[in-house]
Design a protein around this motif. Structure first.
Motif, short mmCIF file in Angstrom:
data_model
loop_
_atom_site.label_atom_id
_atom_site.label_comp_id
_atom_site.label_asym_id
_atom_site.label_seq_id
_atom_site.Cartn_x
_atom_site.Cartn_y
_atom_site.Cartn_z
N VAL A 1 78.36 38.93 53.52
CA VAL A 1 78.48 39.80 52.35
C VAL A 1 78.30 41.26 52.74
O VAL A 1 79.03 42.15 52.28
CB VAL A 1 77.46 39.40 51.27
CG1 VAL A 1 77.49 40.39 50.12
CG2 VAL A 1 77.76 38.00 50.76
N ILE A 2 77.33 41.54 53.60
CA ILE A 2 77.11 42.91 54.05
C ILE A 2 78.37 43.46 54.72
O ILE A 2 78.79 44.60 54.45
CB ILE A 2 75.92 42.98 55.02
CG1 ILE A 2 74.61 42.68 54.27
CG2 ILE A 2 75.83 44.35 55.69
CD1 ILE A 2 73.41 42.51 55.18
N ALA A 3 78.97 42.64 55.57
CA ALA A 3 80.20 43.07 56.24
C ALA A 3 81.32 43.35 55.25
O ALA A 3 82.05 44.35 55.37
CB ALA A 3 80.64 42.01 57.25
N LEU A 4 81.46 42.51 54.24
CA LEU A 4 82.50 42.71 53.24
C LEU A 4 82.26 44.00 52.45
O LEU A 4 83.21 44.72 52.12
CB LEU A 4 82.55 41.51 52.29
CG LEU A 4 83.05 40.19 52.87
CD1 LEU A 4 82.89 39.06 51.86
CD2 LEU A 4 84.51 40.31 53.31
N LEU A 5 81.00 44.29 52.14
CA LEU A 5 80.69 45.51 51.41
C LEU A 5 80.96 46.75 52.26
O LEU A 5 81.46 47.77 51.75
CB LEU A 5 79.22 45.49 50.97
CG LEU A 5 78.84 44.44 49.93
CD1 LEU A 5 77.33 44.42 49.73
CD2 LEU A 5 79.55 44.70 48.60
N GLU A 6 80.62 46.69 53.52
CA GLU A 6 80.78 47.85 54.39
C GLU A 6 82.24 48.10 54.77
O GLU A 6 82.63 49.23 55.06
CB GLU A 6 79.93 47.66 55.65
CG GLU A 6 78.43 47.72 55.37
CD GLU A 6 77.59 47.46 56.60
OE1 GLU A 6 78.15 46.93 57.60
OE2 GLU A 6 76.39 47.76 56.57
N GLN A 7 83.05 47.03 54.73
CA GLN A 7 84.46 47.17 55.10
C GLN A 7 85.32 47.67 53.94
O GLN A 7 86.45 48.09 54.14
CB GLN A 7 85.00 45.81 55.57
CG GLN A 7 84.42 45.34 56.89
CD GLN A 7 84.73 43.88 57.16
OE1 GLN A 7 85.50 43.26 56.42
NE2 GLN A 7 84.13 43.34 58.21
N ASN A 8 84.79 47.60 52.73
CA ASN A 8 85.59 47.92 51.56
C ASN A 8 85.01 49.12 50.83
O ASN A 8 83.84 49.11 50.46
CB ASN A 8 85.65 46.69 50.63
CG ASN A 8 86.69 46.85 49.54
OD1 ASN A 8 86.54 47.68 48.66
ND2 ASN A 8 87.74 46.05 49.61
#
Length: 284
Positions: free
Chosen positions: A252-259
Motif C-alpha cells: 500500500v505504501i508503494a502504491l501511495l508513493e507511486q501515484n
C-alpha cells in the motif's frame, strides 16, 4: 448426572459454568486459586461446589476443562492426576494448541482421555464479572486431535462444546496455531500497534476517534500479561503472520508513493479484493 470440573472461573470458565447451569443433569464444580473469586461465584449461584483444593473439585468428574493460562496448564493438570479416572475427559480452552498438546498428551496417556479444544469466543474483558451464558452461542470451537488421540475423547469433547452452542471443527494442533496466528494473534498485535502509533505520533487524534477506530482497536484492550504469553507461545506462526501483514502494508505504501493523482486502479483493486473477501465472511 454429568459432573463437570472447571479449572479457573474467569471469562471462559465462568461462561462455561453459566451455560451449563441451564442444561439438565449437569453438576458444575469450580476450582480457583483465589478464594474470593470462588466466593463470588457461590454468591452468584454459579456452580454447585467450589474449592481451592484441586483434587476435591476433580474427584469423580466426567469432564475436566482447564481454563487456566497455557503456561501453568501442565502444573495444574499434573496436580489433578491422582483424582482423574481413565474415562475422564480432560480438555482446555487455550488459544495455542501445539505446546498444550505436546505437554498434556504424554502426561495424560493411559490416565485420562485428552484432546485439546479452543472455543473461538471471548472478549477484551476478563474475569468472572465478564462471563455470560451465551458467550459460545454460534461460535466455532476447534478441537485438535492428533493421530493417536482417542476417538472417544474427540466425540465427548465435540458433544460438550455443541451443548454450549458451538459449531465444532477439527484441526491438527500445528495447523490450528498457524490459523489462529493469522485470524486472532496477528490482529491483536496490529490493533496494539495502531494504538501505539497514534499515541507516539499524534496523540491529540484520540480526541476525534469514532466507531472505526474503536472497532479496529477493540482487542487491544485485552489483558497484556495473557497476550504476552499467547504471542510467545505461538511466536513462530505469529512472526510469519506479521511478516505477511507487513508485506501488505508495504504494498500500500508503494502504491501511495507511486501515484500523485486521486485515482489509482491498483489501490482500488487492493481495497476491492479485501472488501469482497470480508463481505463473504459470516461474522457475529
Amino acid at each position: 448426572m454429568t459432573r463437570i470440573a472447571i479449572l479457573g472461573p474467569g471469562l471462559l470458565g465462568g461462561s462455561i459454568a453459566l451455560a451449563m447451569e441451564s442444561l439438565p443433569g449437569a453438576e458444575i464444580r469450580l476450582w480457583g486459586r483465589r478464594a474470593e473469586v470462588l466466593e463470588e461465584a457461590a454468591r452468584r449461584g454459579i456452580g454447585a461446589f467450589h474449592s481451592t483444593r484441586l483434587c476435591e473439585v476433580v474427584d469423580g468428574a466426567d469432564i475436566v476443562v482447564a481454563c487456566v493460562p497455557v503456561g501453568v496448564m501442565e502444573g495444574v493438570i499434573r496436580e489433578a492426576l491422582p483424582a482423574l479416572g481413565t474415562k475422564t475427559l480432560v480438555t482446555d480452552v487455550g488459544s495455542v494448541k501445539g505446546t498444550v498438546v505436546r505437554v498434556l498428551g504424554p502426561l495424560l496417556e493411559g490416565k485420562a482421555l485428552f484432546v485439546g479444544s479452543h472455543p473461538m469466543a471471548g472478549s477484551e474483558k476478563t474475569g468472572l464479572d465478564a462471563a455470560r451464558a451465551d458467550l459460545f452461542q454460534g461460535s466455532v470451537c476447534i478441537v485438535t486431535p492428533e493421530p493417536a488421540t482417542s476417538p472417544e475423547a474427540v466425540t465427548k469433547a465435540s458433544l460438550f462444546w455443541e451443548k454450549l452452542g458451538c459449531r465444532v471443527r477439527q484441526l491438527d494442533p500445528v495447523v490450528h496455531d498457524q490459523v489462529c496466528a493469522r485470524i486472532s494473534h496477528v490482529p491483536h498485535v496490529a490493533a496494539a500497534a495502531l494504538v501505539n502509533a497514534v499515541a507516539q505520533r499524534c496523540p491529540e487524534a484520540f480526541g476525534f476517534s469514532g466507531p472505526g477506530f474503536r472497532d479496529t482497536t477493540r482487542v487491544a484492550g485485552g489483558a497484556p500479561s495473557m497476550w504476552t504469553e499467547i504471542l510467545l507461545s505461538n511466536r513462530e506462526a505469529v512472526s510469519q503472520g506479521l511478516r505477511a501483514l507487513v508485506d501488505q502494508l508495504e504494498e500500500v505504501i508503494a502504491l501511495l508513493e507511486q501515484n500523485e493523482g486521486s485515482v489509482s486502479a491498483p489501490l482500488d483493486a487492493f481495497l476491492s479484493a479485501a472488501k469482497q473477501r470480508r463481505d463473504q465472511l459470516r461474522l457475529r
